[in-house]
Design an enzyme around this catalytic site. Structure first.
Site, mmCIF file in Angstrom:
data_model
loop_
_atom_site.group_PDB
_atom_site.id
_atom_site.type_symbol
_atom_site.label_atom_id
_atom_site.label_comp_id
_atom_site.label_asym_id
_atom_site.label_seq_id
_atom_site.Cartn_x
_atom_site.Cartn_y
_atom_site.Cartn_z
ATOM 1 N N ASP A 137 42.171 -71.747 53.453
ATOM 2 C CA ASP A 137 41.918 -72.927 52.642
ATOM 3 C C ASP A 137 40.562 -72.676 51.973
ATOM 4 O O ASP A 137 39.819 -71.751 52.350
ATOM 5 C CB ASP A 137 41.914 -74.209 53.486
ATOM 6 C CG ASP A 137 42.120 -75.456 52.603
ATOM 7 O OD1 ASP A 137 41.890 -75.369 51.376
ATOM 8 O OD2 ASP A 137 42.511 -76.514 53.144
HETATM 9 C C1 NOJ Z 1 41.516 -77.842 49.802
HETATM 10 C C2 NOJ Z 1 42.817 -78.401 50.276
HETATM 11 O O1 NOJ Z 1 42.754 -78.629 51.662
HETATM 12 C C3 NOJ Z 1 43.994 -77.502 49.953
HETATM 13 O O2 NOJ Z 1 45.175 -78.159 50.319
HETATM 14 C C4 NOJ Z 1 43.993 -77.154 48.498
HETATM 15 O O3 NOJ Z 1 45.129 -76.384 48.178
HETATM 16 C C5 NOJ Z 1 42.701 -76.425 48.166
HETATM 17 N N1 NOJ Z 1 41.564 -77.307 48.481
HETATM 18 C C6 NOJ Z 1 42.609 -76.011 46.697
HETATM 19 O O4 NOJ Z 1 42.414 -77.115 45.903
#
Ligand code: NOJ
Length: 791
Positions: A282
């Protein structure tokens, strides 16, 4: 402590006694500890021919890469998307664009806002799940984006007020898994890589990340059995359908950060579930370089983070094996080759993943129609006094509530993750307009939104009707006693980054109470990103009908109008339990708040979340999991049960001589029992029946969903059969000692079908000799056919 509850279910003459589980995780010696699992398994590309072909291409390309190019491919780069992989121009390898999110391409123009995951879950329709995945995948493909940051199987929805539950499909792992699998399949058949996220245990937003001055991220302490049977379960379906990528989560799991947790990545994902694709972090979820590389992470996002030059050094000085670096890269390349092969086989058109391609328009009339269809199919009718709905040729309607119309947001209309524009945060409070999705990265930036007001006015204008409205006041007047119905629209917002503070809001409750004090036919429409408690006004006799309209996407208005006017007979079912009081969720209402530097969240409830907990504790919900009304009525019964060959071998554990493939041991997916279920329309309108099959697995929660579908449309008096295949996994428990899924061959499984988790119409005990019961079921079915169709 051993907790034993005994209850008796009397159902169609079957006596069934239930003993609550002997299993409790309080004694688990590993709870809160994450055992080391090294070295990282190297992908084999042996799951099937597609993976084998993808790997031979990937290995060929790998052999041509320099050391620098390999390292470069392990980190994200600046580009046109929220994440971008590296290019290798020398070899014609294009970068891949990674874009949020699970319910449609976000932050691009001419892209659709699809219903959010929880809305799709509420359809209980496997075919719609597949079509959804395909349509979302097509939009990524047509915008030249290779990687969709979805679908989402975690958070599963352990916490009722969890901020991101709506991005996933349901807090039931089976329902969530069915959607994870079908959405993945649909997406990847278009050549778009699906990213199953977040692996694993990110069940709350509160302290999901380390914070300066506060300390480390929360640790989700999950015992081994619960991890398998609840939290990893839905991911297995996505992997089984070939998910080429997985995203690890922000928080710690059993005190080790998820993106550098060797048990979670090397152990469960890659070894046990045979994952062949790449696991990415993530965004900025990595806290150490060597540890994450050796724990099995393949791609660092959104930039190289602790890798880059450090990874080069680590490989050079032997802290990270060169073979590990090769494995990261080959997985990355193979993921892209694999989905291209899937797309080719499915006959999908191919588009280059470059910026200058045409067309850069993803919306289509077909997608529009699908969004409208899913919007209606995921709408759940929970109250309909005197069959008030559908509306009977209304000529005069009043419309109230801030959620009825889309309204300009004073913050402007620039999309941005948390700054919010109207595209971003449709109606997060009484200030904005109708709620079509939740907030944060799972939100959408649709080309347009059809609001409920817009759609209703169109219908009323067509019959020269009258419409009166007030979207501001919580006590609007005058009452217009001549109106045919008073429609009131409320919503409940939720977003990434924070958990909800309530499952109700005072303004909306006041609005409904005030209207119900002056008017007899109040119809409440609740757009909500998750659970919304509807007591006590649900019992007000003037609240005639109530619809949970979820988070339906850009065609919100048309979808709800289709239901109100009866063009679509409601068939949505609640993908969670709606309690009478928020406190009924007990410990699972709020996220865990901890001030310490190493916050701990012990999942001591084990398998008992949502309806599993309500059933165990005998708490009567307002509306149970799986509940939903129709404008007609249905009967459900078991026609017969058949043992499939995989059961008759009476093997307790999967056959150790078969190699693991992506998705887990292949035996897990063999059907061991098929249940033929009858669905009969006993009412007066055509509609969709939604048979639900629940199984009481010995030594497990009382009843667990293990089969469902949306069947129809069925004309009144007509019936249809649906066969549910129960796999070895569906009937097994995770045996912690054996480290394997175990089928309890010598025990009785109780199987029931019905309209919801608490409205079971027919049931039987499954044991090897079923001859008498099979006969009995056939007679029952015949009786229905004769009574209804006069055959
Ligand atoms: C953080 C989020 O938890 C995730 O789901 C997302 O895909 C990424 N940011 C990118 O925006």
């Amino acid at each position: 402590m051993w907790l034993t509850i005994v209850f008796v279910v009397l159902l169609h003459g079957y006596c069934y006694s239930y003993t609550a589980p002997s299993y409790t995780n309080e004694t688990d010696p590993y709870l809160g500890l994450s055992p080391p699992v090294y070295p990282a398994p190297q992908a084999k590309g042996s799951s099937n021919q597609h993976w084998a072909d993808a790997y031979s291409k990937a290995r060929q390309l790998l052999s041509e890469l320099t050391f620098e190019e390999k390292v470069n491919l392990t980190g994200g780069h600046v580009g046109r998307c929220v994440g971008n992989t590296a290019a290798v121009p020398r070899l014609g390898w294009e970068p891949m664009c990674l874009s949020d999110g699970p319910s449609g391409v976000r932050d691009f123009e001419f892209a659709s806002g699809f219903p959010a995951g929880i809305h799709l879950g509420a359809t209980f329709d496997k075919n719609l799940m597949y079509r959804y995945g395909k349509a979302v995948g097509e939009e990524y493909r047509d915008l030249g984006l290779k990687i969709a940051l979805g679908p989402m199987g975690g958070p599963l929805g352990r916490i009722a007020r969890g901020g991101r539950n709506w991005e996933g499909f349901s807090n039931d792992p089976y329902l969530s898994g069915a959607a994870m699998g079908r959405v993945t399949k649909g997406m990847q058949e278009t050549g778009t890589i699906a990213v199953a996220k977040h692996w694993l245990g990110n069940e709350q937003e509160e302290r999901r990340r380390a914070e300066l001055g506060k300390g480390e991220a929360i640790s989700s302490n999950i015992d081994d059995r619960t991890l398998h049977e609840l939290y990893a379960f839905a991911f297995m379906d996505a992997l089984r359908e070939g998910a080429a990528a997985v995203m690890c989560s922000y928080q710690r799991l059993n005190n080790s950060y998820a993106c550098q947790n060797s048990k979670l990545i090397n152990g469960v994902l890659k070894e046990e579930l045979g994952f062949e694709g790449m696991i990415m972090s993530d965004w900025n979820a990595v806290y150490a370089g060597v540890a994450s590389a050796n724990a099995g992470l393949d791609l660092n996002m959104p930039d190289a983070g602790w890798w880059g030059g450090n990874l080069t050094d680590a490989v050079n000085n032997g802290s990270v094996d060169a073979a590990r670096l090769d494995d990261m890269v080959v997985r990355h390349l193979a993921a892209a080759f694999y989905v291209d092969l899937q797309a080719q086989k499915a006959g999908s058109i191919h588009r280059p993943r470059s910026q200058d391609q045409t067309p850069l328009v993803a919306v289509t009339t077909e997608h529009d129609a699908l969004i409208r269809e899913i919007g209606a199919a995921g709408t759940v009718l929970v109250k309909n006094k005197g069959d008030f709905l559908p509306l009977k040729n209304p000529r005069f309607l009043t419309i109230y509530g801030y959620d009825a119309e889309s309204r300009p947001n004073p913050w402007g209309n620039n999309p941005g993750i948390f700054g919010g524009g109207p595209e971003e945060n449709w109606a997060w409070n009484t200030y904005n307009g109708t709620l079509i999705t939740g907030g944060g990265s799972g939100s959408t930036t649709p080309a347009y939104v059809i609001s409920p007001f817009h759609a209703i006015v169109e219908r009323m204008a067509a019959v020269q009707g009258t419409v009166r409205w007030n979207f501001i006041s919580d006590n609007p007047g005058p009452p217009y006693p001549d109106a045919d119905a008073c429609l009131v629209f409320i919503n409940a917002y939720a977003s990434e980054k924070f958990d909800r503070v309530s499952l109700t809001d005072e303004f909306s409750d006041r609005l409904i109470n005030n209207l119900a004090a002056n008017f007899t036919n109040v119809v409440v429409i609740v757009h909500s990103a998750g659970i919304r408690v509807v007591d006590p006004w649900i019992e007000n006799p003037n609240v005639t009908a109530v619809l949970f309209a979820g988070v339906p996407g850009q065609q919100a208005g048309n979808s709800i109008a289709d239901i109100l006017w009866g063009d679509v007979n409601p068939s949505g079912r609640l993908p969670y339990t709606v309690a009478k009081n928020e406190s009924d969720y007990g410990e699972l209402l709020n996220s865990t708040v901890s001030e310490g530097p190493f916050p701990q969240d012990n999942f001591t409830e084990g398998l008992y979340i949502d309806y599993r907990a309500f059933d165990r504790d005998n708490i009567e919900p307002r509306f149970e999991f799986g509940f939903g009304l129709s404008y007609t009525t249905f009967e459900y019964w078991i026609q017969n049960l058949m043992s499939e060959p995989a059961w008759t071998d009476h093997r307790e554990y999967p056959n150790a001589s078969r190699p693991v493939v992506q998705g887990g041991h292949p035996d897990l997916w063999d059907p061991v029992l098929s249940v033929r279920v009858g669905v009969g329309n006993t009412g007066t309108r055509a509609g969709y029946g939604v048979p639900q099959l629940y199984v009481s697995i010995p030594n497990a929660p009382k009843m667990q969903l293990r089969g469902f579908d949306r069947v129809g449309p069925l004309q009144p008096g007509f019936m249809r059969y649906e066969t549910f295949y129960l796999t070895r996994r569906d009937l097994s428990i995770w045996d912690v000692e054996a480290q394997s899924w175990k089928l309890q061959n010598s025990q009785d499984y109780y199987i029931a079908v019905g309209a919801s988790s608490r409205d079971l119409h027919d049931g039987t005990v499954f044991r090897p000799s079923m001859a008498d019961q099979v006969l009995d079921k056939k007679q029952k079915s015949q009786a229905f056919v004769e009574a209804r169709t006069g055959l």
